[in-house]
Design an enzyme around this catalytic site. Sequence first.
Site, PDB file in Angstrom:
ATOM      1  N   VAL A 149      38.050  38.965  42.746  1.00 25.72           N
ATOM      2  CA  VAL A 149      39.065  40.016  42.817  1.00 25.72           C
ATOM      3  C   VAL A 149      40.259  39.687  41.931  1.00 25.72           C
ATOM      4  CG1 VAL A 149      40.662  41.240  44.367  1.00 25.72           C
ATOM      5  CG2 VAL A 149      38.357  40.672  45.143  1.00 25.72           C
ATOM      6  N   SER A 150      40.599  38.392  41.842  1.00 27.93           N
ATOM      7  CA  SER A 150      41.761  38.002  41.052  1.00 27.93           C
ATOM      8  C   SER A 150      41.549  36.601  40.506  1.00 27.93           C
ATOM      9  CB  SER A 150      43.035  38.053  41.906  1.00 27.93           C
ATOM     10  OG  SER A 150      44.185  37.790  41.118  1.00 27.93           O
ATOM     11  N   SER A 151      42.158  36.341  39.351  1.00 26.75           N
ATOM     12  CA  SER A 151      42.000  35.031  38.731  1.00 26.75           C
ATOM     13  C   SER A 151      43.236  34.697  37.916  1.00 26.75           C
ATOM     14  CB  SER A 151      40.756  35.001  37.831  1.00 26.75           C
ATOM     15  OG  SER A 151      40.919  35.886  36.728  1.00 26.75           O
ATOM     16  N   THR A 196      40.892  32.803  41.860  1.00 25.43           N
ATOM     17  CA  THR A 196      41.919  32.596  42.883  1.00 25.43           C
ATOM     18  C   THR A 196      41.742  33.468  44.115  1.00 25.43           C
ATOM     19  OG1 THR A 196      43.354  34.175  41.734  1.00 25.43           O
ATOM     20  CG2 THR A 196      43.656  31.834  41.226  1.00 25.43           C
TER      21      THR A 196
END
Length: 326
Positions: free
Chosen positions: A95-97, A87
Amino acid sequence: MGAYDTETDALAADARAGLVREIDAEGIWDEAPVWREAFAAVPRHLFVPYYYVAGPRGYERRWGESPDPRARERWVRGAYADAPLATRLRDGELVSSSSQPSLMARMLVALRVEDGNRVLEVGAGTGWNAALLAHRLGADDLVTTIDLEPEITESARRHLEAAGHRPVVVVTGDGARGVPERAPFDRIIATCALPTVPRAWLAQCRPGARILTPLATGVLALTVRDPAHAEGRFLPTAAYFVPLRGEVRPEPLGVSLAVLPGRVREQETFRFLLTLTRHTLDPREAGALWEREGMPGRERYGVTVGGEHAWAWLDDPEGPYVWPLP
């Protein structure tokens, strides 16, 4: 986040029902069927208005408000696949998921949430996991989620508000330090990988609290005895998460496995042992132990935290196989 058209909403409802059936068929919710209702009620697509899919030409961005109806259909179907979703990227680094839904379900069941529990989530991500927790608890002001990145916490806050779920307190800060102003907690769940158990978490827990955290490609379930002591074992399942961004960062493994026979180095449970004991055992030592002890699965390992010291162990915290953690 804009409103989606009727066709997209209908497709999302159908895809969500399919995901719930898929997870249900694995028997994950048998011990805690209350989570089935939470997954059926909290729509994942509202928390992933866009995400990235790796392809031969790099990452492809899928977007819920694409003018192309076929692209929107790919987006919504992908949102309800039992797969992690990238994401947020920075310079090509993840960095983010949004974690794999079936793994999230296993972790939430293993967290053993009870009515009235105060819960801290470390790693806000998209906000979907916090929404599931808030839906399960059914009362305001019980769920806190924290992330280091302001962009991540702001988007999680927007997603939670847009989805219309009960209030979740979203904090920007270093998750390894916890959120002392919101303590004491009955449950802590981390959705990012750590190299050890942050001592600050224990100090912010009530006695008997449960902590679930990714560690060494596994998920550790700890019971807190007091502000300085906790102990528990790993769940059987493998787990791979984005590292915690903050002052506690895991180091790369950085060792060659060429000295080991293929039957050892290719086994996932051996790699777990090697990662868990990275500061103590070299590959040859880890390989010999792994074969000698019958190729143990994750559930045979555990961790003890006692004051300033923490150690991992195989079978028995006072047995012959113990290794210090940072």
